[in-house]
Design a protein around this motif. Structure first.
Motif, short mmCIF file in Angstrom:
data_model
loop_
_atom_site.label_atom_id
_atom_site.label_comp_id
_atom_site.label_asym_id
_atom_site.label_seq_id
_atom_site.Cartn_x
_atom_site.Cartn_y
_atom_site.Cartn_z
N GLY A 1 0.81 -1.21 0.00
CA GLY A 1 0.00 0.00 0.00
C GLY A 1 0.84 1.26 0.00
N GLU A 2 2.05 1.17 -0.57
CA GLU A 2 2.98 2.29 -0.61
C GLU A 2 3.45 2.54 -2.04
OE1 GLU A 2 4.80 1.16 3.82
OE2 GLU A 2 6.09 1.16 2.06
N GLN A 3 4.27 3.57 -2.21
CA GLN A 3 4.88 3.84 -3.49
C GLN A 3 6.37 3.52 -3.43
OE1 GLN A 3 3.28 8.07 -3.99
NE2 GLN A 3 3.04 7.27 -6.09
N LEU A 4 6.96 3.39 -4.59
CA LEU A 4 8.40 3.14 -4.64
C LEU A 4 9.17 4.33 -4.04
CD1 LEU A 4 10.66 1.25 -5.48
CD2 LEU A 4 10.58 2.22 -7.78
N ARG A 5 8.64 5.52 -4.22
CA ARG A 5 9.30 6.72 -3.69
C ARG A 5 9.42 6.69 -2.17
NH1 ARG A 5 5.94 12.14 -3.96
NH2 ARG A 5 7.22 12.49 -2.13
N GLN B 1 11.91 6.08 -12.05
CA GLN B 1 10.55 5.82 -11.56
C GLN B 1 10.21 6.71 -10.37
OE1 GLN B 1 8.19 3.80 -12.86
NE2 GLN B 1 6.79 4.54 -11.29
N MET B 2 11.15 6.91 -9.46
CA MET B 2 10.89 7.77 -8.32
C MET B 2 10.64 9.21 -8.75
SD MET B 2 13.53 6.53 -5.33
CE MET B 2 13.16 5.13 -4.26
N GLN B 3 11.35 9.66 -9.78
CA GLN B 3 11.09 11.00 -10.31
C GLN B 3 9.69 11.09 -10.90
OE1 GLN B 3 15.20 11.14 -12.46
NE2 GLN B 3 14.57 13.27 -12.25
N ALA B 4 9.26 10.01 -11.56
CA ALA B 4 7.90 9.99 -12.10
C ALA B 4 6.86 10.04 -10.99
CB ALA B 4 7.68 8.73 -12.95
N GLU B 5 7.26 9.60 -9.78
CA GLU B 5 6.36 9.63 -8.63
C GLU B 5 6.50 10.91 -7.82
OE1 GLU B 5 6.94 6.05 -6.41
OE2 GLU B 5 6.32 4.74 -8.07
#
Length: 586
Positions: A291-295, A318-322
């Motif tokens: 239930g979290e994001q990669l960031r 991917q973290m930048q996209a988030e």
């Protein structure tokens, strides 16, 4: 996966006859040649009398496959079947893909590469040795099928976690291209495995009287670069639209080769980009479970080679996209290699490592000796939530490390990705027991489900075959000119969306789709990648329905087509008949 029904197909005009036809693995039907075809193609007497269906042949082949107990012998059998009858080989794979993928590729392919010279039977692909460097165009002309669309090339310098295997590394391109066909329906006739044989520094191979490669020490870097240039130029001249996949090059060469050629030819490195894409996709699926994001994660890597750094860079993207800045994303990634945690004040780092080194000023606040910060200390003082292994060091993740990680995170994500399974950093059963079943695990090699507290927990295999076949299908169907980071990111997101665990609240759902579903997944990835390529001006202009049609048009399935005699063969028949009549008259 639903199996496609056999449908009527247009006849294929074939010029080979007799033993030549039976020796052509792409055209051979074996006992499935019809009575009419046996008569027309001079096969009478060359085959047993019974005419069989593809399904009957596959039943016999599967029976033979199961007669072998050791995986390496199963691998040898499947390679022999591929060399004899490719349609039957791929039909058998289609029926048993989940079972047979570990045999045709990881982990068994590693053993096959080590024994390549000893188990060698029939030629497949193109061996380009350094002494033939000025004849590369001529060697390419020797390839039977000239409409090549996908090349997988290696120099055998870093095969999986096994190191320099010289010419034995050819097992990797052969295996990878088998998966292009099995997982994405790419016609095997348009694929070409290539070995750039520049020698070997493996003393066992140099002293092995059975070694079939160029038995010479590896050439110098200067000669090497010039040789690869000659190959790239020849391949691009002959096949301007070909997709070139670099595979298993040592880390000192892998990234420089990719950077040098990615703007010149449509190419990618599966060890760097494919591994990164499938790992990020699997991480995104694991984060969905939490239930979290990669960031939100802090990641520690054991291993800072080209593969590990490639994954890390894709995570940064991917973290930048988030929503993170690049600096914020890089601050959450810790790379540990033989010299300990990479820091900005270290000497001798590769360029690709320097970008991922942590600030020395930041690390001064850790209560450790900053001259060597261990993996265990990095896990503890970074407050890591994710641990990824790309070190090739078996057993590296010990109980204390894993319990420390678990103490910092209720559901730690642990990916021991090193291949083959003999090199894995930790086995899933240990990881689950050490974390009371809370770890979210994906491995590089296949592992069976683990039983814990009377429940079976499936172990996801972070398998590149989830990604690269779909990329290849996209390039062919969409006429893509270059592969970008955005395309690979899109492939990761498609994989994450397909995660059963991300879609279900059921008991222990799988983190990744079943390998039996990868054929459909590859088509979904291909569509999404083509859309990204179009937005970047790197693909043919088509609307969505045309893209779907183009993908379907390029799907090859292992089914026998009816044959008709081509004009060349008829001319030969007529000539032979005329000669026989003349002889009779004399």
């Amino acid at each position: 996966m639903s199996k496609p029904e056999q449908t009527a197909q247009a006849a294929l005009f074939v010029s080979s006859t007799g033993s030549d036809l039976l020796a052509n693995s792409l055209l051979n039907k074996g006992t499935a040649f019809t009575a009419e075809e046996r008569e027309a193609f001079k096969l009478k007497g060359l085959l047993p009398g019974r005419i069989e269906s593809l399904q009957q042949q596959a039943a016999r082949a599967y029976h033979q496959y199961n007669s072998f107990s050791e995986a390496i012998n199963k691998h040898i059998y499947l390679r022999m079947l591929q060399d004899a009858n490719e349609t039957l080989f791929y039909y058998l794979l289609e029926q048993h893909l989940d079972e047979m993928m570990p045999v045709i590729y990881t982990p068994t392919v590693g053993e096959a590469c080590e024994q390549f010279s000893e188990i060698y039977r029939r030629p497949r692909g193109l061996f380009i040795s350094y002494p033939d460097r000025h004849r590369i165009k001529e060697l390419l002309d020797n390839v039977d099928h000239q409409d090549i669309k996908v090349i997988v090339v290696t120099d055998g310098s870093r095969i999986l976690g096994l190191g320099d295997q010289g010419a034995g590394g050819m097992g990797i391109p052969i295996g990878k291209l088998s998966l292009y066909t099995a997982c994405a329906g790419i016609d095997p006739a348009v694929t070409l495995p290539v070995m750039l044989d520049v020698g070997t520094n493996n003393p066992q191979l140099l002293d092995n009287p059975l070694y079939i490669g160029w038995q010479h020490k590896r050439i110098s870097d200067h000669d090497y670069d010039a040789f690869v240039d000659l190959f790239i130029e020849a391949a691009q001249t002959k096949w301007p639209d070909v997709l070139l996949q670099f595979e298993d090059f040592e880390q000192q060469k892998a990234l420089p080769l990719l950077q040098r050629y990615r703007q010149q030819i449509c190419c990618f490195n599966d060890d760097i980009q494919g591994t990164a894409s499938v790992t990020v996709g699997t991480l995104l699926a694991a984060c969905k479970v939490k239930g979290e994001q990669l960031r939100d994660q802090t990641l520690v890597f054991a291993g800072a080679g080209s593969a590990g750094c490639g994954i890390a860079e894709q995570i940064v993207t991917q973290m930048q996209a988030e929503g993170l800045t690049q600096a914020e994303a890089r601050s959450r990634i810790y790379m540990v290699d033989r010299q300990g945690l990479l820091s900005s004040d270290m000497q001798g780092l590769f360029d690709f490592q320097q970008q991922l080194a942590q600030s020395a000023d930041k690390l001064k606040h850790w209560p450790v000796d900053s001259t060597f910060i261990s993996l265990a200390d990095t896990i503890k003082f970074s407050a890591a939530t994710v641990l990824i292994g790309v070190s090739g060091q078996p057993g590296l993740f010990d109980e204390a490390m894993v319990k420390q990680l678990h103490s910092q995170c209720q559901r730690p994500i642990i990916f021991p990705l090193s291949n083959p399974s003999s090199r894995v950093e930790a086995v899933p059963s240990d990881l689950l027991h050490w974390t009371q079943g809370q770890a979210i695990i994906a491995t590089g090699s296949p592992f069976k489900p683990v039983k814990l507290n009377d429940q079976w927990i499936p172990i996801a295999q972070c398998n590149n075959s989830y990604i690269f076949p779909g990329i290849g299908l996209a390039v062919i169907a969409g006429n893509i000119h270059s592969i970008t980071d955005e395309m690979l990111t899109q492939a990761s997101e498609v994989l994450a969306e397909a995660s059963p665990a991300g879609q279900s609240a059921g008991e222990n759902p799988a983190l990744l789709p079943a390998l039996d579903d990868v054929f459909e997944l590859s088509q979904t990835i291909a569509f999404s990648v083509i859309k990204v390529a179009q937005s970047q001006g790197l693909a043919a202009e088509m609307d969505d329905s045309q893209i779907h049609h183009a993908i379907k048009q390029h799907l090859w399935r292992p089914r026998y087509r009816p044959y008709q005699v081509a004009k060349q063969a008829l001319d030969q028949v007529y000539a032979e008949t005329f000669d026989n009549e003349c002889k009779q008259q004399k």
